[in-house]
Design a protein around this motif. Structure first.
Motif, PDB file in Angstrom:
ATOM      1  N   VAL A 171       0.833  -1.209   0.000  1.00 34.44           N
ATOM      2  CA  VAL A 171       0.000   0.000   0.000  1.00 34.44           C
ATOM      3  C   VAL A 171       0.868   1.260   0.000  1.00 34.44           C
ATOM      4  CG1 VAL A 171      -1.690   1.329   1.326  1.00 34.44           C
ATOM      5  CG2 VAL A 171      -1.930  -1.150   1.126  1.00 34.44           C
ATOM      6  N   ILE A 172       1.908   1.258   0.844  1.00 34.70           N
ATOM      7  CA  ILE A 172       2.778   2.435   0.928  1.00 34.70           C
ATOM      8  C   ILE A 172       3.384   2.728  -0.442  1.00 34.70           C
ATOM      9  CG2 ILE A 172       4.921   3.353   1.917  1.00 34.70           C
ATOM     10  CD1 ILE A 172       4.290   1.794   4.432  1.00 34.70           C
ATOM     11  N   ASN A 173       3.850   1.673  -1.093  1.00 32.28           N
ATOM     12  CA  ASN A 173       4.439   1.847  -2.416  1.00 32.28           C
ATOM     13  C   ASN A 173       3.419   2.445  -3.377  1.00 32.28           C
ATOM     14  OD1 ASN A 173       6.321   1.598  -4.507  1.00 32.28           O
ATOM     15  ND2 ASN A 173       5.361  -0.322  -5.145  1.00 32.28           N
ATOM     16  N   ARG A 174       2.174   1.936  -3.310  1.00 32.91           N
ATOM     17  CA  ARG A 174       1.150   2.411  -4.220  1.00 32.91           C
ATOM     18  C   ARG A 174       0.759   3.860  -3.947  1.00 32.91           C
ATOM     19  NH1 ARG A 174      -1.257  -0.878  -8.091  1.00 32.91           N
ATOM     20  NH2 ARG A 174      -2.386   1.013  -8.639  1.00 32.91           N
ATOM     21  N   VAL A 175       0.667   4.193  -2.649  1.00 31.42           N
ATOM     22  CA  VAL A 175       0.123   5.504  -2.276  1.00 31.42           C
ATOM     23  C   VAL A 175       1.199   6.583  -2.205  1.00 31.42           C
ATOM     24  CG1 VAL A 175      -1.051   6.751  -0.421  1.00 31.42           C
ATOM     25  CG2 VAL A 175      -1.771   4.446  -1.021  1.00 31.42           C
ATOM     26  N   ALA A 176       2.359   6.214  -1.699  1.00 33.71           N
ATOM     27  CA  ALA A 176       3.322   7.266  -1.361  1.00 33.71           C
ATOM     28  C   ALA A 176       4.575   7.266  -2.215  1.00 33.71           C
ATOM     29  CB  ALA A 176       3.715   7.139   0.120  1.00 33.71           C
ATOM     30  N   VAL A 177       4.817   6.219  -2.972  1.00 37.80           N
ATOM     31  CA  VAL A 177       6.069   6.198  -3.715  1.00 37.80           C
ATOM     32  C   VAL A 177       5.851   6.182  -5.216  1.00 37.80           C
ATOM     33  CG1 VAL A 177       8.228   4.963  -4.051  1.00 37.80           C
ATOM     34  CG2 VAL A 177       7.207   5.048  -1.790  1.00 37.80           C
ATOM     35  N   LYS A 178       5.001   5.239  -5.661  1.00 35.49           N
ATOM     36  CA  LYS A 178       4.839   5.073  -7.094  1.00 35.49           C
ATOM     37  C   LYS A 178       4.278   6.312  -7.795  1.00 35.49           C
ATOM     38  CE  LYS A 178       3.411   1.492 -10.079  1.00 35.49           C
ATOM     39  NZ  LYS A 178       2.012   1.104 -10.200  1.00 35.49           N
ATOM     40  N   PRO A 179       3.274   6.990  -7.196  1.00 33.11           N
ATOM     41  CA  PRO A 179       2.731   8.156  -7.901  1.00 33.11           C
ATOM     42  C   PRO A 179       3.785   9.236  -8.152  1.00 33.11           C
ATOM     43  CG  PRO A 179       1.340   7.555  -6.055  1.00 33.11           C
ATOM     44  CD  PRO A 179       2.573   6.729  -5.946  1.00 33.11           C
ATOM     45  N   PHE A 180       4.884   9.195  -7.389  1.00 36.71           N
ATOM     46  CA  PHE A 180       5.873  10.261  -7.522  1.00 36.71           C
ATOM     47  C   PHE A 180       7.108   9.807  -8.284  1.00 36.71           C
ATOM     48  CE2 PHE A 180       3.557  10.831  -3.536  1.00 36.71           C
ATOM     49  CZ  PHE A 180       2.917  12.008  -3.836  1.00 36.71           C
ATOM     50  N   ALA A 181       7.036   8.613  -8.871  1.00 36.55           N
ATOM     51  CA  ALA A 181       8.205   8.107  -9.585  1.00 36.55           C
ATOM     52  C   ALA A 181       8.592   9.095 -10.679  1.00 36.55           C
ATOM     53  CB  ALA A 181       7.891   6.751 -10.193  1.00 36.55           C
ATOM     54  N   GLY A 182       9.873   9.424 -10.748  1.00 32.54           N
ATOM     55  CA  GLY A 182      10.344  10.350 -11.774  1.00 32.54           C
ATOM     56  C   GLY A 182      10.080  11.796 -11.430  1.00 32.54           C
ATOM     57  N   LYS A 183       9.335  12.023 -10.340  1.00 33.17           N
ATOM     58  CA  LYS A 183       9.122  13.415  -9.909  1.00 33.17           C
ATOM     59  C   LYS A 183      10.079  13.707  -8.762  1.00 33.17           C
ATOM     60  CE  LYS A 183       4.312  13.623 -11.265  1.00 33.17           C
ATOM     61  NZ  LYS A 183       2.996  13.422 -10.687  1.00 33.17           N
ATOM     62  N   ALA A 184       9.799  14.781  -8.032  1.00 37.38           N
ATOM     63  CA  ALA A 184      10.714  15.183  -6.982  1.00 37.38           C
ATOM     64  C   ALA A 184      10.774  14.121  -5.887  1.00 37.38           C
ATOM     65  CB  ALA A 184      10.251  16.503  -6.381  1.00 37.38           C
TER      66      ALA A 184
ATOM     67  N   LEU B 153      -0.898  14.072   3.134  1.00 39.44           N
ATOM     68  CA  LEU B 153      -0.774  13.180   1.982  1.00 39.44           C
ATOM     69  C   LEU B 153      -1.520  13.736   0.778  1.00 39.44           C
ATOM     70  CD1 LEU B 153       0.596  10.494   1.438  1.00 39.44           C
ATOM     71  CD2 LEU B 153      -1.553   9.348   1.947  1.00 39.44           C
ATOM     72  N   LEU B 154      -2.734  14.238   1.026  1.00 36.36           N
ATOM     73  CA  LEU B 154      -3.529  14.797  -0.074  1.00 36.36           C
ATOM     74  C   LEU B 154      -2.841  16.012  -0.678  1.00 36.36           C
ATOM     75  CD1 LEU B 154      -7.147  14.505   1.360  1.00 36.36           C
ATOM     76  CD2 LEU B 154      -6.077  13.145  -0.440  1.00 36.36           C
ATOM     77  N   LEU B 155      -2.299  16.864   0.196  1.00 37.80           N
ATOM     78  CA  LEU B 155      -1.627  18.066  -0.299  1.00 37.80           C
ATOM     79  C   LEU B 155      -0.420  17.700  -1.162  1.00 37.80           C
ATOM     80  CD1 LEU B 155      -1.748  20.585   2.666  1.00 37.80           C
ATOM     81  CD2 LEU B 155      -2.748  20.854   0.419  1.00 37.80           C
ATOM     82  N   ILE B 156       0.333  16.689  -0.705  1.00 36.57           N
ATOM     83  CA  ILE B 156       1.502  16.294  -1.494  1.00 36.57           C
ATOM     84  C   ILE B 156       1.052  15.774  -2.857  1.00 36.57           C
ATOM     85  CG2 ILE B 156       3.535  14.822  -1.579  1.00 36.57           C
ATOM     86  CD1 ILE B 156       3.243  14.628   1.512  1.00 36.57           C
ATOM     87  N   HIS B 157      -0.092  15.069  -2.849  1.00 34.37           N
ATOM     88  CA  HIS B 157      -0.598  14.537  -4.100  1.00 34.37           C
ATOM     89  C   HIS B 157      -1.030  15.629  -5.069  1.00 34.37           C
ATOM     90  CE1 HIS B 157      -0.959  10.264  -4.796  1.00 34.37           C
ATOM     91  NE2 HIS B 157      -0.866  10.124  -3.489  1.00 34.37           N
ATOM     92  N   PHE B 158      -1.788  16.584  -4.522  1.00 31.84           N
ATOM     93  CA  PHE B 158      -2.437  17.526  -5.427  1.00 31.84           C
ATOM     94  C   PHE B 158      -1.710  18.861  -5.564  1.00 31.84           C
ATOM     95  CE2 PHE B 158      -5.884  14.624  -4.177  1.00 31.84           C
ATOM     96  CZ  PHE B 158      -6.130  14.126  -5.439  1.00 31.84           C
ATOM     97  N   ARG B 159      -0.944  19.258  -4.543  1.00 35.57           N
ATOM     98  CA  ARG B 159      -0.185  20.499  -4.660  1.00 35.57           C
ATOM     99  C   ARG B 159       1.261  20.266  -4.259  1.00 35.57           C
ATOM    100  NH1 ARG B 159      -2.107  24.811  -7.401  1.00 35.57           N
ATOM    101  NH2 ARG B 159      -0.708  26.111  -6.169  1.00 35.57           N
TER     102      ARG B 159
END
Lengths: 382, 632
Positions: free
Chosen positions: B74-87, B589-595
């Protein structure tokens, strides 16, 4: 012009946020405004490292509220705010309480250091702060609205040192590296100079630590025949268990009064056998009020009350008494507590606050863990 | 010798946590701050299985590993993978958010109390060198050895293991060779998390007590161990863990329990200074732009003078007595304090592109300096405040200097260690800092003979400070200093070849940010009247970074906005004490995702929206936008 509009919107949004916050916090204070309800504020840890002790309080408060609200026409209520045991939160809560007219008096916070940060706020506003577990010798010195029914470390530390002297000649001492622990150790070592107890090893311990074996090995090497724990039960439980593990088996163990709790027995298990504690509150007493509290607690929670619950129960009862014996104003409650000669408590019996706003002449009972329970017994060498 | 043995057993736990951390860093290049929380979750699952259900310990270990492995996925899905290649910092903050969420949830489910744990193992024991060895000690040692050997052979000889190693060596190359790196990544996360969970069960059985708050300390020690051994090196993690355990045990035996943190972070920092890649770390330099990548997608929002004036007036409203309740003004003072601290990150992160996870250390320096000067030496408040800032600047510059040789994740960890070390020293240095007792009865600030004894007056003081610091930050950013900093931020190598003395300018950024943080600390101490070392723990450093990043580091107003949302917003949830931190974590978490670029930045959303409503041509919108960008 468009960017200007956009920025104006942003500014308006931030102002809106500010006003919304103000509005919300004002709403939060507007609940339960019943005419006959007397509300006391509580500032204490419900989350964080000290949360367990806040739950102990809650149990004591709830029992006292049940009893108070069953017997009279005045309804009592508490407003328990979570401080996480942090000084910054405690000051915020203090601000909240003093500006809320419904709060007649306040109890808390749990540790003296946290309470003392909030004290000036209460003192300036003239709102009674009853530090139910604040044993720091300087706690009540902030001003004449700051009271504490807790025994000071000055008193307790001397009782402990004299007890340890009866158990052995050479002591190893573990104390918490907090305001409380250090003050307790200072008094303990001061008294040991008087009674001839030799402190051969001492170390401070952190509340967050779990591994004490290196320290206990040093204590073992020092040749101590009595080990004194000036720590709360969670740390003491770990210490006594690991003392057995490193082979510290033929020494006497003695712990500060707050370890007198069923949680200590539960956490420490077999390792608790033979640990001495001294306490101002003894539920085995025959006193009718004590029996009523202990039996009531047992019935409601199915366990023995510990000293933190007892202080909470007492604190609420004292404030209710002060409210009934005065006009119920903030200052009236303070005056009732200051002038009362027989304030009802279960811990001390009818008590009186002295000029330092502390309980006059508290008494102690020594207990020892035998077969998994505490039994009354004075310390002697085995 | 027996002390060494005790240290080895404790070091084992560190090694297991460090193994998980190192595995994840190797594969994804991300420090998973939630590893310590997984440890706590493992401990609680273990407690549930053995003590509540009465089942044997091995079953508890299996259950804990399954649960934590799922969480790892879950952590990988929620907190790591969405940011792959980003900051990468977005992922780091996301794992911090997960850590907060996991800890808060654990406390909600299990309650805050410490519980006894029955391991169900025989109590048989034998003596070795004067130390009693229990069954659980043997279990822990054997499990660790078997596990490490198993993991090593798994990585060496299985297909999936080879895929993991290939990915950690070179992600892109592995992908081109047909390695399914996404699956490898979630696999590595699950293995790493299961290791953390297993460590939790074993350590809980060893100490026979569990508490939901224990994960944080263990997580930090695990990070220290992993860094010590060299990030990404599995053998290094084991050696680092055992070494740290032994050094700690010896140090604690000599200097007492309170010295533990000083030893942990002192050893870590010393090691980084001497061996910049840890004991067994690879020498390959991995550039980690950290904050730098944040800005590609965002532009600074320039506030016109009239809006600045309006904001100042709005911000000054609480100074009028009686307009807001004392409580609201009190919260306002807190917001200002954190905004001041976050402004130090605006310089460091927003301008120079450096990440600091140890700003609480600089705040502590300022707080202690002011407390000691005003209480013991009677120095007037404003003078003391200025000196507190200078003290913070000097010490932070000195402590940051040896870190210039570091690259990759190491500078951020070095700042984390620096911050934690400062707090740890304050915790033990009794004669100066009061040790665990802290410093109480710090005189209230008095300015030009007026004692500021009400919230409104403190707010006024804070507000003036805030305006001054904002003005300073703005001036520095707009001067040639800011230009050089931004050059370093965008491309350090290019800046150096263009003749910018990068180390000196980076030092200057650390110094000036230390100055601002020191002022924030001084204000903190003066306003609360009491400080102790536990206030300035790494969580405070995280909070400062969170406020700065989520507010937006491009302009000073971002720090203020961030503080209003993250400090003021948290107050709204005071009605529910246990849910408060959970909400905080979720919002984060939401803020990191969206802003991820911060709230107070322009990502073009506004223009796109506006475009939709005004039906302007795309070309026009873009040209306006570019124009704005040039102005900013």
């Amino acid at each position: 012009m468009r960017p200007v509009i956009r920025k104006a919107a942003a500014v308006a949004a931030s102002i809106l946020t500010l006003t919304a916050m103000t509005a919300c916090s004002q709403d939060a204070g507007a609940d339960g405004g019943d005419g006959d309800t007397v509300t006391f504020g509580v500032s204490g840890p419900l989350t964080g490292d000290q949360a367990q002790y806040g739950k102990d309080w809650q149990a004591g408060f709830d029992l006292a509220l049940d009893e108070l609200n069953a017997e009279g026409d005045i309804t009592y209520a508490i407003d328990f705010q979570d401080s996480q045991g942090q000084a910054a939160q405690a000051t915020n809560i203090a601000q909240k309480f003093v500006s809320d007219d419904k709060i007649s008096a306040v109890m808390g916070d749990f540790s003296s250091a946290t309470s003392m940060v909030a004290s000036p706020v209460y003192q300036r506003a003239g709102l009674l702060q009853l530090g139910i577990t604040n044993s720091h010798p300087d706690f009540t010195t902030t001003g004449d609205f700051i009271f504490s029914p807790s025994i000071t470390q000055d008193t307790e530390g001397r009782v402990m040192a004299d007890g340890a002297k009866k158990l052995g000649d050479k002591a190893a001492v573990f104390y918490l590296n907090t305001d409380w622990g250090k003050a307790a150790f200072d008094v303990f070592s001061d008294q040991s100079k008087t009674n001839g107890l030799d402190i051969v090893y001492s170390s401070s311990v952190e509340e967050t630590s779990t591994d004490f074996k290196p320290l206990l090995l040093r204590a073992k090497e020092s040749g101590a025949d009595v080990i004194q724990f000036l720590t709360y039960y969670k740390t003491t439980a770990l210490l006594v268990q690991q003392a057995t593990d490193v082979g510290l088996t033929d020494v006497a163990l003695s712990a500060v009064g707050s370890n007198y709790s069923s949680e200590f027995l539960e956490l420490a298990g077999d390792a608790a056998e033979g640990v001495y504690v001294e306490t101002s509150f003894y539920p085995g007493s025959d006193n009718a009020d004590v029996r009523k509290f202990v039996d009531g607690f047992q019935a409601k929670y199915d366990r023995q009350p510990n000293v933190f619950s007892a202080y909470a129960y007492d604190g609420l009862k004292e404030l209710a008494w002060a409210s009934e014996n005065s006009d119920g104003s903030r200052e009236g409650i303070r005056n009732a507590l200051r002038d009362g000669t027989e304030v009802p408590t279960i811990i001390y019996g009818p008590a009186q606050y002295n000029d330092e706003r502390r309980i006059e002449n508290p008494t102690f009972t020594w207990l020892v863990v035998k077969d998994g329970t505490f039994v009354a017994q004075d310390p002697t060498r085995s | 010798m027996d002390t060494v043995l005790a240290g080895l057993i404790n070091g084992n736990a560190y090694a297991l946590v460090a193994l998980g951390l190192s595995l994840v860093i190797g594969v994804t290049g991300i420090i998973n701050f939630a590893q310590g929380s997984l440890f706590a979750v493992g401990a609680m699952v273990g407690w549930f299985v053995t003590t509540s259900l009465g089942l044997p310990l091995w079953l508890a270990a299996v259950a804990a590993m399954v649960v934590t492995a799922l969480l790892g996925w879950v952590i990988n899905r929620v907190a790591v993978k969405p940011f792959a290649g980003k900051a990468p910092i977005a992922s780091v903050l996301a794992t911090i958010a997960i850590m907060i969420i996991l800890d808060a949830t654990a406390e909600l489910i299990f309650g805050p109390e410490i519980r006894p744990m029955a391991s169900g193992l025989p109590t048989a024991s034998f003596q070795l060198l004067g130390l009693r060895i229990n069954a659980i000690d043997m279990v822990i040692l054997c499990t660790s050895v078997v596990l490490m050997a198993g993991l090593a052979s798994f990585l060496r000889w299985t297909r999936f293991g080879r895929a993991i190693r290939a990915t950690s060596q070179d992600r892109e190359a592995a992908a081109q060779m047909g390695v399914p790196i996404n699956r490898v990544q979630s696999g590595a996360f699950m293995i790493a998390s299961a290791l953390g969970g297993l460590a939790g069960v074993l350590v809980a059985a060893y100490f026979t007590t569990i508490s939901p708050t224990q994960g944080f300390t263990v997580g930090l020690a695990g990070l220290a161990a992993a860094t010590l051994g060299g990030l990404g090196s599995l053998l290094g993690a084991v050696i680092g863990g055992l070494l740290l355990g032994v050094v700690e045990a010896l140090g604690v035996a000599t200097f007492g329990d309170s010295a533990r943190q000083v030893i942990t972070f002192g050893v870590l920092l010393g090691c980084l200074w001497l061996r910049p890649h840890g004991l067994l770390g690879s020498r390959s330099v991995k550039r980690e732009p950290l904050t730098g990548t944040f800005f590609s997608a965002a532009r600074k929002i320039t506030i016109p003078p009239w809006a600045v004036a309006a904001l100042v007036v709005a911000g000054a409203l609480p100074i009028i007595p009686g307009l807001f309740s004392g409580y609201v003004v009190g919260v306002g003072v807190q917001i200002i304090t954190f905004a001041l601290a976050a402004l130090s990150m605006t310089i460091l992160g927003g301008q120079a592109g450096q990440l600091s996870l140890g700003q609480a250390g600089a705040v502590a320096l300022g707080a202690y300096a002011l407390a000691i000067m005003t209480k013991s030496a009677g120095v007037p408040f404003l003078v003391a405040l200025l000196l507190a800032g200078i003290f913070g600047a000097v010490v932070m510059t000195v402590l940051a200097t040896p870190s210039w040789r570091l690259s990759g994740h190491y500078p951020a960890i070095a700042t984390l260690a620096t911050g934690a070390l400062i707090a740890a020293v304050a915790q033990v240095w009794d004669p100066v800092t009061g040790g665990g007792a802290g410093i109480s009865l710090i005189p209230l600030p008095s300015v030009f003979g007026v004692q500021l004894d009400s919230n409104t007056m403190l707010y006024a003081l804070g507000f003036v400070l805030l305006l001054t610091v904002c003005w300073l930050v703005r001036r520095w950013s707009n001067s040639h200093l800011g230009l050089y900093w931004r050059a370093i931020r965008e491309d350090e190598t290019a800046a150096r070849s263009a003749g910018v003395p990068t180390p000196q300018y980076k030092s200057l950024a650390f110094g000036l940010s230390g100055f601002i943080a020191g002022i924030a600390g001084g204000f903190w101490a003066g306003q609360y009247g009491y400080i102790n070392a536990t206030i300035f723990n790494p969580l405070m450093s995280f909070q400062i970074v969170i406020i700065a990043v989520l507010g937006g580091m491009l302009s000073p107003f971002g720090a203020i906005l961030g503080s209003i949302v993250m400090v003021g917003g948290l107050e709204l949830f005071r009605f529910s004490s246990s849910g408060r931190l959970l909400v905080y974590g979720v919002v984060l978490l939401l803020l990191i995702h969206f802003r991820p670029q911060g709230l107070w930045t322009d990502t073009g959303t506004w223009s796109r929206l506006k475009q939709r409503f005004t039906r302007r041509s795309t070309a026009e919108a873009v040209s306006t936008h570019e124009h704005e960008g040039a102005l900013a």
